[in-house]
Scaffold this motif. Structure first.
Motif, PDB file in Angstrom:
ATOM      1  N   ALA A 196      26.678  -8.819  31.801  1.00  9.95           N
ATOM      2  CA  ALA A 196      27.113  -7.498  31.346  1.00  9.95           C
ATOM      3  C   ALA A 196      28.566  -7.450  30.880  1.00  9.95           C
ATOM      4  CB  ALA A 196      26.886  -6.471  32.456  1.00  9.95           C
ATOM      5  N   HIS A 199      30.148  -8.904  25.408  1.00 10.82           N
ATOM      6  CA  HIS A 199      29.715  -7.873  24.459  1.00 10.82           C
ATOM      7  C   HIS A 199      29.264  -8.472  23.137  1.00 10.82           C
ATOM      8  CE1 HIS A 199      30.838  -4.863  27.282  1.00 10.82           C
ATOM      9  NE2 HIS A 199      31.971  -5.497  27.467  1.00 10.82           N
ATOM     10  N   GLU A 259      11.145  -8.080  22.890  1.00 11.71           N
ATOM     11  CA  GLU A 259      11.265  -7.101  21.806  1.00 11.71           C
ATOM     12  C   GLU A 259      10.404  -7.450  20.605  1.00 11.71           C
ATOM     13  OE1 GLU A 259      15.220  -5.304  20.317  1.00 11.71           O
ATOM     14  OE2 GLU A 259      15.728  -6.817  21.805  1.00 11.71           O
ATOM     15  N   ASN A 282      16.269  -3.846  34.065  1.00 18.52           N
ATOM     16  CA  ASN A 282      17.353  -4.487  33.299  1.00 18.52           C
ATOM     17  C   ASN A 282      17.984  -3.508  32.291  1.00 18.52           C
ATOM     18  OD1 ASN A 282      18.306  -6.105  30.792  1.00 18.52           O
ATOM     19  ND2 ASN A 282      18.263  -7.595  32.444  1.00 18.52           N
ATOM     20  N   ARG A 283      19.298  -3.289  32.434  1.00 22.60           N
ATOM     21  CA  ARG A 283      19.978  -2.274  31.621  1.00 22.60           C
ATOM     22  C   ARG A 283      19.993  -2.609  30.138  1.00 22.60           C
ATOM     23  NH1 ARG A 283      25.315  -1.092  34.089  1.00 22.60           N
ATOM     24  NH2 ARG A 283      26.133  -2.192  32.298  1.00 22.60           N
ATOM     25  N   ALA A 284      20.232  -3.889  29.823  1.00 22.96           N
ATOM     26  CA  ALA A 284      20.270  -4.284  28.407  1.00 22.96           C
ATOM     27  C   ALA A 284      18.901  -4.095  27.760  1.00 22.96           C
ATOM     28  CB  ALA A 284      20.721  -5.734  28.289  1.00 22.96           C
ATOM     29  N   ARG A 286      16.670  -1.881  28.623  1.00 19.62           N
ATOM     30  CA  ARG A 286      16.508  -0.437  28.442  1.00 19.62           C
ATOM     31  C   ARG A 286      17.232   0.044  27.181  1.00 19.62           C
ATOM     32  NH1 ARG A 286      15.634   2.963  33.645  1.00 19.62           N
ATOM     33  NH2 ARG A 286      14.202   1.573  34.672  1.00 19.62           N
ATOM     34  N   GLU A 287      18.491  -0.396  27.042  1.00 23.29           N
ATOM     35  CA  GLU A 287      19.285   0.064  25.897  1.00 23.29           C
ATOM     36  C   GLU A 287      18.668  -0.413  24.584  1.00 23.29           C
ATOM     37  OE1 GLU A 287      23.451   0.105  28.387  1.00 23.29           O
ATOM     38  OE2 GLU A 287      23.221  -1.357  26.759  1.00 23.29           O
ATOM     39  N   ARG A 288      18.230  -1.677  24.568  1.00 27.92           N
ATOM     40  CA  ARG A 288      17.712  -2.226  23.314  1.00 27.92           C
ATOM     41  C   ARG A 288      16.399  -1.566  22.918  1.00 27.92           C
ATOM     42  NH1 ARG A 288      19.199  -8.627  23.423  1.00 27.92           N
ATOM     43  NH2 ARG A 288      17.437  -8.702  21.996  1.00 27.92           N
ATOM     44  N   GLN A 290      15.367   1.443  23.855  1.00 27.73           N
ATOM     45  CA  GLN A 290      15.640   2.845  23.523  1.00 27.73           C
ATOM     46  C   GLN A 290      16.192   2.980  22.107  1.00 27.73           C
ATOM     47  OE1 GLN A 290      17.722   3.670  27.067  1.00 27.73           O
ATOM     48  NE2 GLN A 290      16.213   5.172  27.780  1.00 27.73           N
ATOM     49  N   ALA A 291      16.971   1.964  21.696  1.00 30.10           N
ATOM     50  CA  ALA A 291      17.553   2.025  20.357  1.00 30.10           C
ATOM     51  C   ALA A 291      16.502   1.764  19.273  1.00 30.10           C
ATOM     52  CB  ALA A 291      18.678   0.994  20.236  1.00 30.10           C
ATOM     53  N   ARG A 292      15.454   1.045  19.613  1.00 33.76           N
ATOM     54  CA  ARG A 292      14.501   0.629  18.571  1.00 33.76           C
ATOM     55  C   ARG A 292      13.166   1.369  18.594  1.00 33.76           C
ATOM     56  NH1 ARG A 292      13.957  -5.526  17.772  1.00 33.76           N
ATOM     57  NH2 ARG A 292      13.065  -4.740  15.828  1.00 33.76           N
TER      58      ARG A 292
END
Ligand code: KG4
Ligand code: ZN
Length: 344
Positions: A196, A199, A259, A282-284, A286-288, A290-292
């Motif tokens: 984390a 970046h 993904e 896993n936070r990453a 989730r973020e990925r 949610q973005a797609r």
């Protein structure tokens, strides 16, 4: 209606009572969980015999704790539940046996039905427990320590598996990589935590996943990760930033693999996505996702990992739908797509 759920398929003992109102809305009124992680950490992985013994020790303790809280707060006792849901598979045989034997005994003593629950279906339905407006059809990405599959959910008990892993599960890929980096078992979350601080890029690379392959496969990645760590061992041990970049590139490779199978499926079908199982914490990831994807549902963190609430909820849904489940037995392999046909 109140349903007790018992989960003992792997290394967490989970119990919970879920209450359904007249309209079928469900809420968890009590739950308890005992993780066996410290026990298995000594061996770097789950030892099935020890896991079974530990379930046998902790299940009665958890049930007593659960019902002592429930009888104080809600007047609910083991005899006042309407059914007992129990994980019958997939999972470790000896572990499943403990839960099933207990459920059978309790159900017999109280005169209520024991209801067999599929563990993977439990993970998927945990999203419907928390998001009552979520309706099939949707796509579910099941990512845990033992399972990795993309499933089209058509309704209760109606699943088509689009793809699954040919070898390791995504959680296993995290844990085995973490083990090589000397994180204690199960290192998935620690590897993610270490990644984390990085970046967006790493000085290291790993081979791209084979997009044209229908199923997931993490064994090639496992070899590539082992080589990468071996070649850079001294720098990884000396420099925390190098270590973090190695963690980042491993996590990136696992998430890319997930993904590239799930996002096209969601977009083609124009349906919501549910992500469940331990790796969905896993936070990453989730973020990925949610973005797609336009509409993504993740169960709350405590119900991403194995738990009794998802088992109680699944059993309650079968009871309400008057849908028959297979006979109460141990099904250590129990593919989701066989849920609509009788098992022998
Ligand atoms: O669903 P689960 O609790 O148990 C099984 O049914 O397998 O999933 C456990 C898996 C482990 O492999 C663990 O390392 C992984 O989920 N996990 C994570 C994270 N939290 C748990 N993997 C990556 N990032 C996380 N934050
Ligand atoms: Zn699980």
């Amino acid at each position: 209606m109140r349903v007790l759920g018992i989960e003992t398929s792997c290394d967490e003992t989970g119990v919970a009572v879920v209450e359904f109102d007249q309209a079928g809305r469900a809420r968890v009124i009590g739950e308890a969980l005992a993780s066996q992680i410290p026990l298995h950490q000594l061996y770097g992985g789950v030892v099935p015999e020890l896991a079974a013994r530990e379930h046998m020790r902790s299940l009665p303790i958890l049930l007593e704790q659960l019902f002592s809280e429930l009888s104080d707060q809600h007047g609910v006792t083991p005899k006042s539940v309407d059914a007992i849901g129990v994980t019958c598979g997939p999972g470790l045989k000896g572990c499943l046996l403990i839960g099933v034997t207990f459920a059978q005994g309790m159900a017999g003593a109280s005169g209520v039905p024991p209801i067999p629950v599929n563990h993977i279906e439990g993970h998927i339905l945990s999203a419907e427990l928390h998001f009552p407006d979520l309706q099939p059809p949707y796509v579910a990405l099941v990512v845990s320590g033992g399972h990795t599959e993309v499933v089209v959910v058509e309704g209760l008990g109606r699943y088509s598996v689009v793809c699954r892993t040919r070898d390791d599960a995504a959680g296993e890929a995290f844990d085995k990589s973490a083990h090589l980096l000397n994180f204690p078992y199960p290192g998935g979350a620690r590897l993610a935590e270490c990644a984390a601080s990085v970046h967006g890029s790493s000085r290291f690379t790993l081979p791209k996943v084979a997009r044209e392959m229908r199923d997931f496969s993490f064994s090639g990645l496992k070899t590539a990760v082992a080589l990468l760590i071996e070649r850079n061992r001294a720098d990884i041990d000396a420099d925390p930033h190098v270590r973090a970049e190695v963690c980042w590139v491993i996590q990136d490779a696992i998430l890319n693999a997930l993904e590239c199978k799930v996002v096209p499926e969601v977009r083609a079908r124009r349906v919501p996505l549910v992500v469940c199982g331990g790796v969905s914490a896993n936070r990453a990831l989730r973020e990925r996702l949610q973005a797609r994807c336009p509409e993504v549902y993740f169960p709350p963190l405590k119900h991403c990992v194995d738990n009794g609430a998802m088992i109680a909820y699944s059993a309650g849904r079968y009871l309400m739908a008057k849908k028959s489940a297979p006979a109460l037995d141990i099904y250590s392999r129990w593919p989701l797509e066989t849920l609509s046909v009788p098992l022998s």
